[in-house]
Design an enzyme around this catalytic site. Structure first.
Site, PDB file in Angstrom:
ATOM      1  CG  ASP A  78     -70.680  -0.852 -46.790  1.00 29.89           C
ATOM      2  OD1 ASP A  78     -71.057  -1.185 -47.928  1.00 29.89           O
ATOM      3  OD2 ASP A  78     -71.390  -0.219 -45.999  1.00 29.89           O
ATOM      4  CB  CYS A 119     -72.925  -5.903 -50.425  1.00 26.26           C
ATOM      5  SG  CYS A 119     -71.681  -7.219 -50.537  1.00 26.26           S
ATOM      6  CG  ASP A 120     -73.216  -3.627 -45.929  1.00 27.84           C
ATOM      7  OD1 ASP A 120     -72.946  -4.740 -46.406  1.00 27.84           O
ATOM      8  OD2 ASP A 120     -72.803  -3.245 -44.832  1.00 27.84           O
ATOM      9  CE  LYS A 121     -74.720   1.547 -46.422  1.00 26.16           C
ATOM     10  NZ  LYS A 121     -74.010   0.343 -45.984  1.00 26.16           N
ATOM     11  CB  CYS A 196     -69.024 -10.187 -44.518  1.00 20.82           C
ATOM     12  SG  CYS A 196     -67.955  -9.157 -45.536  1.00 20.82           S
ATOM     13  CD  GLU A 445     -69.998   0.289 -41.995  1.00 16.76           C
ATOM     14  OE1 GLU A 445     -69.043  -0.475 -42.155  1.00 16.76           O
ATOM     15  OE2 GLU A 445     -71.083   0.169 -42.601  1.00 16.76           O
ATOM     16  CB  SER A 471     -69.969  -2.439 -39.190  1.00 22.56           C
ATOM     17  OG  SER A 471     -70.304  -3.754 -39.547  1.00 22.56           O
TER      18      SER A 471
END
Length: 556
Positions: A78, A119-121, A196, A445, A471
């Site tokens: 992202d 991670c995010d997705k 992160c 985002e 975010s």
């Protein structure tokens, strides 16, 4: 040679021959075939180490009588994508990940699978696929990036994580840090592989996976590069074989009750607003009807027991040292459904009885909460008739109620330029529209403008409102997911420069200070703009994606 349903079946000769062409033996093919679904790549720091971890998983599988078979899916970062307009592709990539895993698992008829992801997705995409495939499944999330502690130089003694980089953009623009300090933050903060080190979407989802019982204890918050994680990876390989042998399937663990448990856990630590999209979509996968108003109901019933960077000074490594998800869940026992099953093969009740509470201020006790409510609030009013989302745990008390004039932008680029050119003033309410799931398309985002706002010292005087999203680590008065979105004729589409907007978190309201008649008259004159994208995957996406209220899933 052990038996297998396909062993020496003449009709499976072609299949066996092709597997032999991949290097497998007849002995391998006679054992349970375990997919290692890996999102390893070289373009995302959260995934750089997953190829190495997969080797430990394979050892565990082989040691317990299985045959590991690895394949990959996509995994975009992202943060990298957010530096340009192509971040439109990031949320839609969740659907591609889910579909790619589903297609491969079902086509190959695997006996079990290990979801190796970060991670995010990627985590939610694999979670949706796990629900669709419903075979024995265990997750191994990739772990946490090391925090950067400066031992010398102008930043000596300070600790930085990735969210600090975005805020540094605003600090540098405002003259709060030097060029040397800015360069050091940029060049040194991402100092290892891993997700992160902040409570963004990646780590929120990893904690959700662990709290649902889909990964081994400690997996969510453990360092990405530790010996501890290597050992855990091997144990994960062994555990999937137990799940296969006991026929414990994904939907034995992914239930409406475990979804609600995991949401409560995430609300108790101020987790990402993006989890709303992902958990609503997951609920849809198993026949549920979760929507973002349910999160408000849950948030009112869950105390905030912990906060992490950027909402506090604590990082995720310190969370792990304090006991992590398991200790937090132990402290939430009285409000969780303890009958849910875990990959350990035992119920949540039996698991939490094994956990000893470590006394740390980082994870507060239920009776000594940071606040009585969880991290997320859902607002409603004439500007968001179907709701809007804010991470209330990351908002300064001064901004829980705010009234100010609108400054209207038609895209993320426009608001970013306004911030960089000093056109934003104290008291403003920045309105960014046509960034929703269909309007963007892709629901971008707005993490960089939101972080710039904080870095420039405007987080206590300027609010930001959008039908896009932020975010998971965004802090400050940033309201997203406005529904209906602008492209669908939501009231955000008719806001004009200078209109007064009132935000009231305590009363959960978001209103445009105009009469109902004025709003109705403006909407009658509104003309729906032409689509921004008319080809490729985003064109398909905008035509079939649901409202953010229900998780932006494919509604066909």
């Amino acid at each position: 040679m052990s038996s297998n349903k396909n062993h020496l079946d003449p009709s499976k000769a072609y299949e066996r021959a092709l597997y032999i062409g991949c290097g497998y033996t007849y002995e391998d093919l006679a054992k349970p075939r375990i997919a290692i679904v890996n999102s390893w790549n070289e373009i995302n720091p959260g995934h750089l180490h997953l190829q190495k971890l997969a080797n430990y998983v394979k050892k565990g599988i082989k040691e317990t009588g299985g045959t590991p078979m690895e394949f990959n899916t996509i995994a975009s970062c992202d943060g990298i994508a957010n530096s340009g307009s192509f971040s439109k592709y990031i949320l839609p990539s969740r659907e591609i990940i889910a579909a790619s895993v589903e297609c491969t698992i079902k086509a190959y008829n695997f006996d079990g699978m290990v979801m190796l992801c970060s991670c995010d997705k990627i985590i939610p995409g694999m979670l949706m696929a796990a629900a669709r495939c419903n075979i024995p499944t265990i997750f191994l999330t990739g772990g946490i990036m090391e925090p950067k502690v400066f031992e010398d130089g102008p930043l000596k003694g300070k600790t930085f994580v990735t969210s600090d980089i975005k805020e540094a953009i605003g600090e540098f623009k405002a003259g709060k840090i030097t060029e040397e300090e800015f360069y050091l933050i940029e060049s040194k903060t991402c100092c290892s592989p891993g997700a992160c080190n902040m409570m963004g979407t990646a780590n929120t989802m990893a904690c959700i996976i662990e709290s649902m019982g889909l990964s081994l204890p400690g997996c969510a918050t453990m360092s990405a590069i530790s010996k501890e994680r290597e050992d855990l990876s091997r144990e994960t390989g062994k555990k999937i074989m137990e799940l296969v042998n006991d026929n414990i399937r994904a939907l034995d663990i992914i239930t409406h009750e475990s979804i609600e448990n995991s949401i409560k856990v995430a609300l108790s630590f101020g987790g990402s607003t993006n989890m709303i999209l992902h958990m609503c979509a997951l609920s849809h996968e198993i026949g549920g009807s979760l929507n973002h108003f349910d999160f408000d109901t849950l948030s009112k019933s869950v105390p905030l027991l912990a906060k992490f960077k950027p909402a506090s000074e604590y990082n995720l490594t310190e969370f792990h040292e304090a006991g992590g998800v398991k200790v937090l869940m132990k402290k939430l026992t009285k409000i969780l459904d303890l009958s849910t099953l875990t990959v350990l093969g035992i119920t949540l009740k039996d698991y939490l009885e094994l956990i000893k509470i470590q006394e740390y201020q980082i994870i507060r006790n239920f009776e000594d909460a940071i606040s009585e409510e969880g991290g997320i609030a859902v607002l409603k009013g004439n500007l968001a008739p179907e709701g809007a989302i804010i991470k209330q745990s990351a908002v300064n008390s001064k901004m829980r109620h705010h009234k100010g004039p609108a400054k209207v932008f038609e895209s993320e680029e426009q608001v970013r330029d306004a911030l960089m050119s000093g056109k934003v003033e104290e008291g403003d309410v920045l309105v960014i529209r046509y960034e929703g799931p269909r309007g963007s398309p892709g629901m971008r985002e707005l993490s960089i403008p939101a972080a710039m706002l904080i870095g420039m010292g405007l987080g206590e005087s300027v609010a930001m409102i959008t039908d896009g999203r932020y975010s998971g680590a965004t802090r400050g008065p940033c309201i997203g997911h406005l529904c209906p979105e602008a492209i669908e004729g939501g009231p955000i589409a008719i806001v004009k420069e200078g209109d007064l907007i009132e935000i009231d978190l305590d009363n959960r309201t978001l209103n445009l200070l105009l009469s109902d008649d004025d709003i109705k008259e403006r909407l009658s004159r509104w003309v729906k703009p032409e689509p921004k994208v008319t080809s490729g995957f985003l064109d398909i996406y905008r035509k079939i994606v649901s409202s953010a209220k229900f998780g932006a899933y494919f509604k066909i």
